[in-house]
Motif scaffolding. Structure first.
Motif, mmCIF file in Angstrom:
data_model
loop_
_atom_site.group_PDB
_atom_site.id
_atom_site.type_symbol
_atom_site.label_atom_id
_atom_site.label_comp_id
_atom_site.label_asym_id
_atom_site.label_seq_id
_atom_site.Cartn_x
_atom_site.Cartn_y
_atom_site.Cartn_z
ATOM 1 N N GLU A 76 -8.999 35.130 -20.271
ATOM 2 C CA GLU A 76 -9.836 35.392 -19.093
ATOM 3 C C GLU A 76 -9.064 36.266 -18.101
ATOM 4 O OE1 GLU A 76 -11.563 31.984 -17.348
ATOM 5 O OE2 GLU A 76 -12.573 31.338 -19.180
ATOM 6 N N ILE A 77 -9.736 37.289 -17.629
ATOM 7 C CA ILE A 77 -9.168 38.180 -16.603
ATOM 8 C C ILE A 77 -10.024 38.018 -15.354
ATOM 9 C CG2 ILE A 77 -8.546 40.536 -16.015
ATOM 10 C CD1 ILE A 77 -8.330 41.176 -18.929
ATOM 11 N N PRO A 78 -9.617 37.175 -14.424
ATOM 12 C CA PRO A 78 -10.429 36.984 -13.216
ATOM 13 C C PRO A 78 -10.314 38.178 -12.291
ATOM 14 C CG PRO A 78 -8.407 35.707 -13.084
ATOM 15 C CD PRO A 78 -8.395 36.374 -14.429
ATOM 16 N N GLY A 79 -11.011 38.101 -11.173
ATOM 17 C CA GLY A 79 -10.977 39.202 -10.212
ATOM 18 C C GLY A 79 -9.619 39.303 -9.532
ATOM 19 N N TYR A 80 -9.454 40.376 -8.774
ATOM 20 C CA TYR A 80 -8.183 40.622 -8.087
ATOM 21 C C TYR A 80 -8.233 40.068 -6.667
ATOM 22 C CZ TYR A 80 -7.238 43.980 -11.831
ATOM 23 O OH TYR A 80 -7.020 44.574 -13.048
ATOM 24 N N THR A 81 -7.075 39.652 -6.182
ATOM 25 C CA THR A 81 -6.954 39.269 -4.778
ATOM 26 C C THR A 81 -6.902 40.533 -3.925
ATOM 27 O OG1 THR A 81 -4.548 39.290 -4.832
ATOM 28 C CG2 THR A 81 -5.624 37.240 -5.432
ATOM 29 N N GLU A 82 -7.045 40.324 -2.601
ATOM 30 C CA GLU A 82 -6.956 41.483 -1.701
ATOM 31 C C GLU A 82 -5.600 42.157 -1.822
ATOM 32 O OE1 GLU A 82 -7.782 40.309 2.257
ATOM 33 O OE2 GLU A 82 -9.949 40.223 1.972
ATOM 34 N N GLU A 83 -4.522 41.346 -1.940
ATOM 35 C CA GLU A 83 -3.182 41.918 -2.067
ATOM 36 C C GLU A 83 -3.066 42.738 -3.344
ATOM 37 O OE1 GLU A 83 -3.893 38.836 -1.428
ATOM 38 O OE2 GLU A 83 -2.909 38.212 0.434
ATOM 39 N N GLU A 84 -3.634 42.220 -4.451
ATOM 40 C CA GLU A 84 -3.580 42.952 -5.714
ATOM 41 C C GLU A 84 -4.386 44.249 -5.627
ATOM 42 O OE1 GLU A 84 -2.999 39.321 -8.941
ATOM 43 O OE2 GLU A 84 -5.008 39.879 -8.284
ATOM 44 N N LYS A 85 -5.575 44.182 -5.015
ATOM 45 C CA LYS A 85 -6.384 45.393 -4.862
ATOM 46 C C LYS A 85 -5.656 46.442 -4.029
ATOM 47 C CE LYS A 85 -11.042 43.453 -5.300
ATOM 48 N NZ LYS A 85 -12.329 43.275 -4.629
ATOM 49 N N LEU A 86 -4.944 45.982 -3.002
ATOM 50 C CA LEU A 86 -4.200 46.906 -2.150
ATOM 51 C C LEU A 86 -3.119 47.619 -2.955
ATOM 52 C CD1 LEU A 86 -3.879 47.870 0.780
ATOM 53 C CD2 LEU A 86 -2.218 46.051 1.122
ATOM 54 N N GLU A 87 -2.390 46.856 -3.780
ATOM 55 C CA GLU A 87 -1.337 47.456 -4.617
ATOM 56 C C GLU A 87 -1.936 48.424 -5.637
ATOM 57 O OE1 GLU A 87 1.993 47.189 -4.513
ATOM 58 O OE2 GLU A 87 1.782 46.084 -2.638
#
Length: 805
Positions: free
Chosen positions: A490-501
């Motif tokens: 399973e590949i869940p969604g990204y956190t805001e921090e991950e999206k920023l990176e």
């Protein structure tokens, strides 16, 4: 310019590209650089003397002091012609060698102090012999190289001065810039002439070799043209006699291919049999075409060809991290596969299924896996496939029959061990033409796919070495037997921090390159990127985020294209976002501003990530009706019924009369009524909203919850925990209530997600109410009284309404 002490000359400098000017030679120069034009104009106004030196790198438009050779030539400008495009054509004569002592600052062009260099002439028999040898060699060279004008040859052969002869011959020779510069820097005339003679002999030898090659190629071409002419004549004669059959030569070529191709025993026997059949047919018959295509397909497939796996674990990890941020679990699985492959040498190809919302990088991860393994990559989309023949192929009895997409993909890959990506495996259809999902069972079964049977080939084809990766958005639409053959990641969604990176290191550089922009032209601070993530996109992946970045790049590219020189980069602040992307599309932080009676915040999972649900309950005078609105599915409607039954069963402990529901109507509503909502995760939220409305006690606005409720008040576990917690983070939620049985799932969630959340694990609805409601003393919420005995109430005649209900 002026001559200073110790014979130093102050002269303007003209840097030359790929040219070295020697003394006693005239060179026409085209001058277009602004600095160079200023230097020439200055020289014209001060005696026409100028210093010319070559650049070390001809590609530099603005050379610095260190980019220019120190030794050059003091020259005299003979003639200047100004061209219509602003450039200058100048005729310059070299006078004397010189060396730059220093650069004079504070000029718009280069000005240097030059020390003239005196040549050392070692007179003697050796120098005279060198002059004679150089004359002879140059005369021989001029006979081979026809491009040198005859008058120039005659002039050079008349020169007896060694220094002048060396410089003139060096000007004609086709030498590298470094070789020309070396000749210029030599003050010893004997050494210079000796070096020029050496270069001449080298050029003569090269020219002789080239001539021999040309002669040989010419003879070969003449023979080829002769053979071609004779062959064409032979074809014409055969055609007139009616003896020519095109099929014979084709059959000979096909037979050669069959002999060269390495095939399994079964396939080799079939090919030989089919070829024998083909050789006995008329080339014009329809069946011959079918047989020929069948043999072509077998020969074009990889049977033993394979790529060698890169078994460097660290390098593979570096490649995966370079292409994707996060996604630790799938990356770890790939590295484990590599480690086992390194130890065992040969293992069956795994079948991975990457499940997650759109835009999280499932397909691109499969491509990165192929790159990390050093394998070929092939992709096939299963979305909307309804025909079983798309997987297994058509029987050869049908007109236009072809192998299935699996065999076509293997031919495209060219090796027997590619990484094969089957996209959208959850969107396969079914109709009267068969079930493609059932056809995939053999493809994706490690115990069967070593001899996959395609209807067209009718041969066992080995798929066991293929690394299959399938992708899906949801698991519930994949048939259970097919799901059983795959390893789910399973590949869940990204956190805001991950999206920023991801935006900073992957998406933005890609869009800048795609739009022809430089990083300093699109300054995007982290605050602005976070604003785009929070208020312009609401997704689990990053696809819409990339679209928004592309929109910004397009608008800036338009301004740059209007006038590149006038464009001044500006920092893209949050205020400027409204001009570039329009007004924000989403509200960030949906938690209510203060605790409200009858309003509870729930957490829900969708295929595009997690979201918060504001569930409302109100009490009105009525006749005991329970109204449910908000376009809820069957599961959520049942959750409302279960929550109401729990509240009625606990009425006595909550201080409510047994018949409280008979004279009121309860309305439960989930806003955003146009959006369908369903799933077993809102039971405790609904129950909390109903109890709050009945007791007129507000629900804490900083608390969100998820979990299903039973009739007895037990809290059941739910799925999609990471997405729900991410939604809570986005909504400024402080406390999250989760089922106790989900405690094990929390261990797999990154601490980055949970560090700002207070998480409470509950087993019963009573615990939920104590945490969610605004109470001075939570322990006094439930009255310490035994539950009502329904049968006693009925006997006393007090439960008529209960019986009727």
């Amino acid at each position: 310019m002026s001559t200073e002490q110790n014979q130093l000359l102050r002269l303007p400098l003209l840097p030359l590209r790929d040219i070295v000017l020697y003394p006693n030679s005239l060179v026409p120069l085209f001058i277009g650089r602004e600095k160079s034009i200023l230097a020439v104009e200055h020289a014209l106004s001060t005696g026409k003397e100028i210093f010319l030196a070559a650049q070390k790198d001809a590609q530099l438009d603005n050379p610095k002091e260190d980019d220019i050779y120190r030794v050059g030539t003091i020259g005299q400008i003979i003639q200047v012609l100004r061209l219509p495009d602003g450039t200058i054509k100048a005729l310059v004569e070299g006078k004397q060698r010189g060396r730059i002592v220093r650069f004079i600052p504070d000029y718009e062009f280069f000005v240097v102090e030059v020390e003239p260099k005196t040549e050392v002439i070692e007179a003697g028999p050796e120098l005279e012999a060198l002059v004679k040898l150089t004359h002879e060699a140059f005369q021989e060279y001029s006979q081979i190289n026809k491009k040198i004008p005859s008058d120039l040859v005659n002039n050079i052969l008349k020169i007896n001065e060694p220094a002048k002869l060396a410089d003139q011959v060096a000007t004609v020779l086709n030498l590298k810039l470094s070789q020309k510069q070396r000749l210029l820097e030599l003050t010893s005339v004997r050494k210079r002439l000796e070096m020029v003679y050496g270069y001449l002999r080298g050029e003569i030898e090269v020219a002789k070799v080239e001539q021999r090659i040309k002669d040989r190629v010419k003879k070969q071409m003449e023979k080829t043209q002769r053979d071609y002419y004779l062959n064409e004549q032979m074809k014409a004669i055969q055609k007139e006699l009616g003896e020519r059959e095109d099929g014979r030569s084709d059959l000979a070529e096909l037979e050669k291919r069959i002999k060269k191709k390495r095939l399994p025993k079964e396939a080799a026997a079939v090919v030989r049999r089919e070829f024998k059949k083909l050789s006995m047919m008329s080339p014009m018959s329809a069946e011959a075409t079918v047989v020929r295509n069948y043999i072509d397909w077998i020969l074009s497939l990889p049977w033993f060809e394979k790529t060698k796996d890169k078994l460097d674990i660290e390098e593979a990890e570096r490649i995966l991290n370079e292409d994707h941020y996060g996604l630790e679990k799938p990356k770890q699985r790939i590295l484990e596969h590599l480690a086992v492959q390194k130890l065992v040498k040969k293992i069956k190809g795994p079948i991975l299924c990457l499940v997650g919302p759109p835009g999280v990088g499932k397909t691109s991860l499969a491509r990165s896996v192929a790159r990390a393994l050093g394998r070929n990559f092939v992709r096939m989309s299963l979305g909307g496939v309804r025909d079983e023949a798309e997987i297994r192929g058509h029987r050869r009895t049908y007109i236009g029959a072809l192998p299935g997409k699996i065999i076509q993909g293997m031919r495209k890959a060219g090796t027997i061990n590619p990484v094969f990506c089957l996209d959208e495996v959850d969107k396969i259809g079914t109709d009267f033409r068969g079930d493609p999902a059932a056809a995939l069972l053999e493809v994706l079964d490690p115990e069967q796919n070593h001899s996959f049977q395609d209807h067209y080939l009718e041969l066992g084809y080995d798929l066991s070495q293929v690394f299959f990766i399938t992708t899906a958005n949801a698991l519930h639409t994949i048939p259970a037997p097919l799901l059983d053959r795959m390893e789910i990641i399973e590949i869940p969604g990204y956190t805001e921090e991950e999206k920023l990176e991801i935006a900073r290191h992957y998406l933005l550089p890609r869009q800048l390159e795609a739009h022809g922009l430089k990083p300093d032209q699109v300054p995007l601070p982290d605050k602005t990127l976070l604003e785009i993530i929070r208020r312009y996109t609401r997704e689990a992946g990053v696809r819409n985020l990339e679209r928004e970045l592309a929109t910004i790049c397009r608008k800036i590219a338009k301004e740059v294209a209007k006038d590149p020189k006038a464009f001044k980069p500006f920092t893209i602040t949050i205020r400027r976002l409204n001009q570039l992307l329009g007004m924000p599309r989403y509200r960030y932080g949906v938690a209510e501003g203060k605790p409200e009676v009858g309003m509870a915040t729930g957490m829900a999972w969708t295929e595009t990530g997690g979201s918060l649900l504001q569930i409302e309950a109100v009490i009105m005078p009525g006749k005991g009706q329970l109204n449910i609105t908000g376009k809820l599915g069957e599961v959520m409607q049942e959750s409302v019924q279960a929550a109401m039954s729990y509240v009625r069963s606990r009425a006595h402990q909550l201080g409510l009369p047994p018949d409280f529901y008979q004279k009121i109507d309860i309305h439960v509503h989930v806003p955003e009524g146009a959006i369908p909502k369903d799933g077993p995760s809102a039971g405790i939220t609904i129950a909390t909203a109903i109890v709050s409305a009945l007791l007129k006690i507000p629900v804490k606005n900083t608390v969100a919850m998820t979990g299903e409720i039973t009739l007895r008040g037990r809290v059941l576990p739910v799925g999609g925990l990471k997405e729900k917690l991410l939604a809570a983070r986005r909504g400024n939620i402080e406390t999250v209530i989760l089922p106790k049985e989900n405690e094990k799932d929390l261990k797999e969630i990154s601490p980055k997600i949970t560090r700002k959340l207070r998480i409470i694990m509950v087993e019963h609805m009573d615990e939920v109410l104590k945490e969610a409601l605004v109470l001075e003393d939570p322990e006094k919420l439930f009255k310490d009284v035994p539950p009502l005995d329904i049968w006693t109430l009925l006997k006393k005649g007090e439960g008529e309404e209960i019986r009727a209900h």
